[in-house]
Design a protein around this motif. Structure first.
Motif, PDB file in Angstrom:
ATOM      1  N   UNK A   1       0.833  -1.200   0.000  1.00 16.04           N
ATOM      2  CA  UNK A   1       0.000   0.000   0.000  1.00 16.04           C
ATOM      3  C   UNK A   1       0.880   1.267   0.000  1.00 16.04           C
ATOM      4  N   UNK A   2       0.256   2.410  -0.205  1.00 15.61           N
ATOM      5  CA  UNK A   2       0.983   3.669  -0.215  1.00 15.61           C
ATOM      6  C   UNK A   2       0.290   4.677   0.688  1.00 15.61           C
ATOM      7  N   UNK A   3       1.072   5.653   1.156  1.00 13.63           N
ATOM      8  CA  UNK A   3       0.512   6.783   1.887  1.00 13.63           C
ATOM      9  C   UNK A   3       1.174   8.051   1.380  1.00 13.63           C
ATOM     10  N   UNK A   4       0.602   9.185   1.686  1.00 13.21           N
ATOM     11  CA  UNK A   4       1.117  10.455   1.170  1.00 13.21           C
ATOM     12  C   UNK A   4       1.499  11.362   2.348  1.00 13.21           C
ATOM     13  N   UNK A   5       2.682  11.961   2.225  1.00 13.23           N
ATOM     14  CA  UNK A   5       3.162  12.928   3.199  1.00 13.23           C
ATOM     15  C   UNK A   5       3.258  14.293   2.531  1.00 13.23           C
TER      16      UNK A   5
END
Length: 296
Positions: free
Chosen positions: A278-282
């Protein structure tokens, strides 16, 4: 309220040149140490006449009501003051002629640096009537540094209270020019200029830079210059009306793109578990400190 020796003896030599214009005995004193300040000059005071010549000649010479008004006002204000008022008195004299000390000093530095007579396309304030004769007697005013090729830089220093640096720039371009005030004080002003067949080519940098600030001339093309261009830098910060000493301020002059040193940035985020695949955004907000707005 006694002014400095550069005003007393340099001013007396300037007066001699006003009254006996063809004697040219004052040529024997050329050149002053332009890296020293007008406000606290410890060099021999006599050569400083040429700076007063650069400040006043544009208003006329050898006649009442012309350039002599500036120095007359200086001495009148000085004689009436109970305190040291060296810069305010000179500022009043120049102000009566429609200019300021900061402007007149910078323009005079350009006139002295480019070394042209006021003939043909050359007009005040960027020329002096006897500039070629000064050079014939004493050579051109000495430069304070050079940038050999586009992409290079020069690191120097210049004193508060009206001092001059001339920095030779690359003859081939075009290239941007950046002035960085890397000190904790001063007010540095710069113009890039050169001699062309049609007169002076002048490109002032957009801003006067204080402590930690920088200013950028987006592009200068020396293609029409008869010789290598020069950056004329003056420090117009007045530390007092009559300073006892003038602090030297460091700067960097860059002919080409300014590439800052790499910076390490640490991002902090709220703890959040991210499953494999999965990915997340900062989101990162980078706010540069004053003088480094172009570094990010």
């Amino acid at each position: 309220n006694r002014p400095d020796a550069a005003f007393i003896e340099g001013g007396a030599t300037w007066m001699e040149d006003e009254v006996f214009d063809t004697s040219d005995d004052n040529y024997n004193y050329l050149w002053p140490d332009f890296a020293q300040s007008m406000g606290a000059n410890t060099d021999s005071p006599y050569p400083y006449w040429v700076v007063f010549r650069a400040l006043t000649e544009r208003f006329g010479t050898g006649t009442a009501g012309a350039g002599e008004d500036v120095m007359q006002e200086f001495w009148e204000q000085t004689s009436m003051s109970a305190t040291s008022n060296q810069f305010p008195a000179l500022s009043l004299g120049l102000g009566a002629k429609g200019t300021s000390l900061a402007d007149a000093f910078h323009e005079g530095a350009i006139a002295l640096g480019l070394g042209q007579a006021c003939v043909g396309p050359w007009a005040y304030p960027y020329c002096l009537e006897e500039n070629p004769d000064y050079a014939a007697e004493a050579g051109a005013p000495p430069i304070h540094g050079a940038v050999a090729s586009a992409g290079g830089s020069f690191t120097g220093s210049i004193r508060d209270d009206y001092a001059i640096n001339w920095i030779r720039l690359p003859p081939s371009g075009p290239y941007p020019v950046t002035l960085r005030n890397t000190s904790t004080g001063g007010l540095l002003r710069a113009t890039v200029g050169c001699v062309t067949v049609s007169g002076p080519a002048l490109a002032p940098l957009p801003a006067v830079v204080g402590a930690g600030q920088s200013t950028v001339l987006p592009s200068f093309d020396p293609g029409s210059c008869s010789a290598a261009p020069v950056a004329v830098i003056t420090n117009q910060f007045e530390s007092s009306p009559n300073p006892a000493m003038s602090v030297s301020r460091s700067y960097q002059l860059i002919a080409g793109l300014f590439i800052p040193q790499a910076k390490r940035v640490t991002l902090k985020a709220k703890p959040r578990r991210v499953e494999e695949g999965n990915r997340t955004r900062l989101r990162a907000v980078v706010i540069p400190c004053q003088g480094h707005e172009g570094d990010v």
